[in-house]
Motif scaffolding. Structure first.
Motif, PDB file in Angstrom:
ATOM      1  N   SER A  82       0.363   8.336  -1.488  1.00 58.86           N
ATOM      2  CA  SER A  82       1.017   9.333  -0.607  1.00 58.86           C
ATOM      3  C   SER A  82       1.236   8.768   0.799  1.00 58.86           C
ATOM      4  O   SER A  82       2.244   9.059   1.445  1.00 58.86           O
ATOM      5  CB  SER A  82       0.167  10.605  -0.552  1.00 58.86           C
ATOM      6  N   LEU A  83       0.272   7.959   1.261  1.00 59.17           N
ATOM      7  CA  LEU A  83       0.451   7.335   2.573  1.00 59.17           C
ATOM      8  C   LEU A  83       1.569   6.310   2.536  1.00 59.17           C
ATOM      9  O   LEU A  83       2.377   6.201   3.477  1.00 59.17           O
ATOM     10  CB  LEU A  83      -0.852   6.688   3.024  1.00 59.17           C
ATOM     11  N   ASN A  86       4.893   8.065   2.526  1.00 53.67           N
ATOM     12  CA  ASN A  86       5.113   9.030   3.613  1.00 53.67           C
ATOM     13  C   ASN A  86       6.215   8.485   4.536  1.00 53.67           C
ATOM     14  O   ASN A  86       6.030   7.482   5.234  1.00 53.67           O
ATOM     15  CB  ASN A  86       3.813   9.248   4.390  1.00 53.67           C
ATOM     16  N   GLU A  88       7.437   9.827   7.181  1.00 51.99           N
ATOM     17  CA  GLU A  88       7.077   9.983   8.590  1.00 51.99           C
ATOM     18  C   GLU A  88       6.240   8.801   9.045  1.00 51.99           C
ATOM     19  O   GLU A  88       6.474   8.252  10.136  1.00 51.99           O
ATOM     20  CB  GLU A  88       6.309  11.283   8.793  1.00 51.99           C
ATOM     21  N   ILE A 113      -2.396  11.131  11.416  1.00 49.30           N
ATOM     22  CA  ILE A 113      -2.141  11.177   9.959  1.00 49.30           C
ATOM     23  C   ILE A 113      -3.325  10.614   9.171  1.00 49.30           C
ATOM     24  O   ILE A 113      -3.755  11.177   8.143  1.00 49.30           O
ATOM     25  CB  ILE A 113      -0.831  10.423   9.628  1.00 49.30           C
ATOM     26  N   THR A 117      -5.823  12.655   6.668  1.00 46.56           N
ATOM     27  CA  THR A 117      -6.008  12.223   5.276  1.00 46.56           C
ATOM     28  C   THR A 117      -7.484  12.148   4.911  1.00 46.56           C
ATOM     29  O   THR A 117      -7.895  12.547   3.812  1.00 46.56           O
ATOM     30  CB  THR A 117      -5.344  10.847   5.053  1.00 46.56           C
TER      31      THR A 117
END
Length: 636
Positions: A82-83, A86, A88, A113, A117
């Motif tokens: 997911s990181l 991402n 963004e 962020i 997380t």
């Protein structure tokens, strides 16, 4: 020599032992051996089956623990993905052409962020980002964004350049905890690597995944990577990443896996490291897990005790658990059950001993009764008898004893009767000897008087009568030689020829081998007298034939057969030796059986050409020594 002495000693002890003691002892020994063998075989069989079933159950539990315990991998890899995806975060990492203040702002946003997380992701110690995008920015607040140079010197970094993601071993951080981590590359819009995200996991995080799974942490549990290398050891009061072992990284769910080396400092306590050293090494693990199957095997432990090693099927990322449990720990309930079974067997053995004693006592009781009656029989009580027992064998023994006692009574009565008959015969013989002795002296005087008057016929008769009486006297001896007995018979025939109205034709056919043998005296004259007195020949002449021969034999020994035949009128109809009232024939038969035995005696029957045929059977006695053996010295 020792064996012979031991054998003699054992035989002596057995002879001194009672039958009941020997039977009970043998029964106890046999039952003890039988129970021991049965209990041992049952325990071994039960232990093997139970051990196999426990091992299978433990293996199934280990597989389930592997499946459930490694569920966190999905969360870790998902967080890293997911990181990496991402947009963004990817845009914030695009710092090329931006000013210093903008980069500071972007760095703070990236740090938020990462912190967010860590907060929302369970079981993650920290999330770190390694990038060169903010190398020109100096920050006053500590964050978890570092330069790529920080990890460029690590052994696993070079391999990470060839993959998108990997599980990597990490050195101890400031807290002193040994960690493992998951590294993921972050790409920019042009496909280049802009950063590396590293999610750290402490050993406590991993152990916590298995804390709620019963029995999994018995003994040692090893976390093994794809190549079979031990990543972490749990159990025995310790859980740590192993030192000096290789770990592996994984390129996502479908990326290739390659091994990497990581060197982590050893424990400060060498003795503690030895105690927690795995039972199996990497070579053993690689050999058994290379096919991707689960299983178990018993190996020798560090202290000589057997260890059960179970290895599960690989979970996600092809990692698995390897568990080692001491065998004695698994079999402790079985041993307790074994002791209980042994106790029951001992109680059963004691109960069987009591039953055996009562049974043997009942069996031996008839033998003791038989021994008691035998002692009474030894003391002379021939009327004692044994009651018949409840078993066939004892019934045979009792019947045999009673029959023996009855037979002994009969034999004793027979011996008494034979002794009485022998004394009567000896007395009668002595009385008969006294009369001929007196007559012999008187006849001798008459013989000389007849010669004075020249009466030669009368003198010859008196001489024959004197010989007859002299041989009959024989100095008191019971046996005489055959030649003397024949002379005695001739004298009697000569005397009877002078007085009878008919002539006597007397013949002898004697085997020369028997002339010197010993036979009872006066055994021919009674049968010749019967032929003379009762024969009444129709031809006017009485023929008497005496034959003697030897019949060879080994068992029984050689015999003398005497056959006396005449041409008289024969035996009366229905005549039997047992029923005769005559003294002479019965006396001869009884004397022969008395001195020679039941196998010898007299037999009368009708002759082939008329008259009577007498057969006398006697033992062949050649010497005085043999005669004394037959008579026991009574002929002296």
């Amino acid at each position: 020599m020792r064996k012979r002495r031991l054998s003699v000693f054992l035989n002596h002890k057995l002879q001194q032992s009672k039958l009941s003691t020997l039977m009970v002892t043998c029964f106890i020994a046999f039952n003890l051996l039988l129970v021991s063998v049965i209990v041992w075989l049952a325990y071994q069989s039960f232990s093997a089956v139970t051990f196999t079933e426990i091992s299978k159950a433990r293996l199934a539990l280990l597989n389930e623990s592997t499946r459930r315990g490694f569920d966190f991998i999905t969360g870790v890899t998902g967080t890293a993905y997911s990181l990496a995806s991402n947009r963004e975060l990817s845009n914030l990492l695009e710092t090329k052409g931006t000013g210093r203040l903008t980069q500071i702002h972007q760095r703070r946003e990236v740090s938020k962020i990462l912190d967010h997380t860590v907060v929302v992701s369970e079981g993650i110690t920290s999330v770190e980002l390694y990038t060169d995008a903010f190398n020109g920015v100096t920050v006053t607040l500590a964050d978890r964004i570092y330069s790529v140079d920080t990890i460029a010197g690590d052994s696993w970094f070079a391999a990470l350049e060839q993959a998108d993601a990997a599980w990597v071993p990490l050195r101890e951080n400031e807290s002193g905890q040994s960690l493992i981590g998951y590294a993921q590359r972050i790409f920019d819009s042009r496909g280049g690597t802009v950063a590396y995200v590293l999610i750290r996991l402490s050993r406590a995080d991993i152990v916590r995944r298995f804390a709620d799974m019963p029995m999994v942490l018995d003994g040692q549990v090893l976390l093994v990577d794809t190549a079979g290398n031990v990543v972490m050891q749990m159990g025995d009061g310790d859980a740590r990443v192993t030192s000096g072992e290789e770990s592996s990284f994984i390129n996502g769910a479908s990326k290739r896996v390659s091994s990497i080396n990581a060197s982590i400092e050893a424990s400060s306590e060498a003795s503690a490291a030895d105690e927690s050293k795995p039972v199996v090494d990497s070579a053993w693990i690689q050999e058994h897990v290379e096919h991707g199957e689960d299983g178990f095997e018993v190996v020798s432990g560090k202290s000589g005790g057997a260890q059960l090693v179970l290895y599960s099927r690989p979970a996600m990322l092809q990692w698995r658990l390897v568990q080692t449990i001491p065998v004695h720990t698994l079999l402790s309930p079985v041993r307790q059950a074994g002791w209980q079974v042994l106790g029951i067997a001992v109680l059963g053995l004691l109960f069987s001993v009591v039953l055996a004693y009562l049974f043997v006592r009942r069996i031996v009781r008839p033998l003791r009764q038989l021994i008691k009656r035998m002692r009474q029989l030894e003391k002379g009580d021939f009327n004692t008898r044994v009651q018949l027992s409840f078993t066939e064998e004892y019934a045979h023994l009792a019947y045999g004893f009673n029959h023996m006692a009855s037979k002994l009574t009969e034999l004793m009565d027979q011996v008494k009767e034979e002794s009485r008959a022998k004394r009567e015969a000896q007395t009668g013989l002595l009385e008969a000897q006294i009369k001929p002795h007196f007559l012999y002296n008187t006849l001798d005087m008459i013989h000389w008087r007849a010669l004075d008057y020249e009466a030669k016929d009368i003198s010859r008769m008196i001489v024959q009568l004197s010989k007859l009486l002299r041989i009959g006297l024989s100095g008191g001896r019971l046996f005489i030689r055959v030649r003397d007995e024949l002379e005695h018979a001739r004298c009697y025939v000569s005397i009877q020829s002078e007085r009878l109205p008919f002539s006597i034709d007397y013949h002898e056919q004697i085997d020369p081998r028997v002339r010197g043998c010993y036979i009872p005296k006066i055994i021919l004259q009674p049968f010749i007298e019967n032929a003379v007195m009762h024969g009444h020949p129709r031809e006017g002449k009485l023929r008497i034939q005496v034959d003697m021969r030897e019949m060879d034999g080994i068992d029984p020994p050689s015999k003398i057969i005497i056959c006396i035949k005449d041409n008289g009128k024969g035996l009366p109809e229905g005549w039997k030796l047992e029923g005769t009232t005559g003294i002479g024939i019965r006396n001869v038969h009884q004397r022969i059986q008395l001195y020679c035995g039941a196998g010898y005696g007299v037999d009368l029957c009708a002759g082939d050409l008329g008259g009577v045929e007498v057969t006398i059977t006697l033992p062949r006695i050649e010497t005085e020594e043999q005669l004394n053996l037959w008579l026991g010295g009574e002929n002296e």
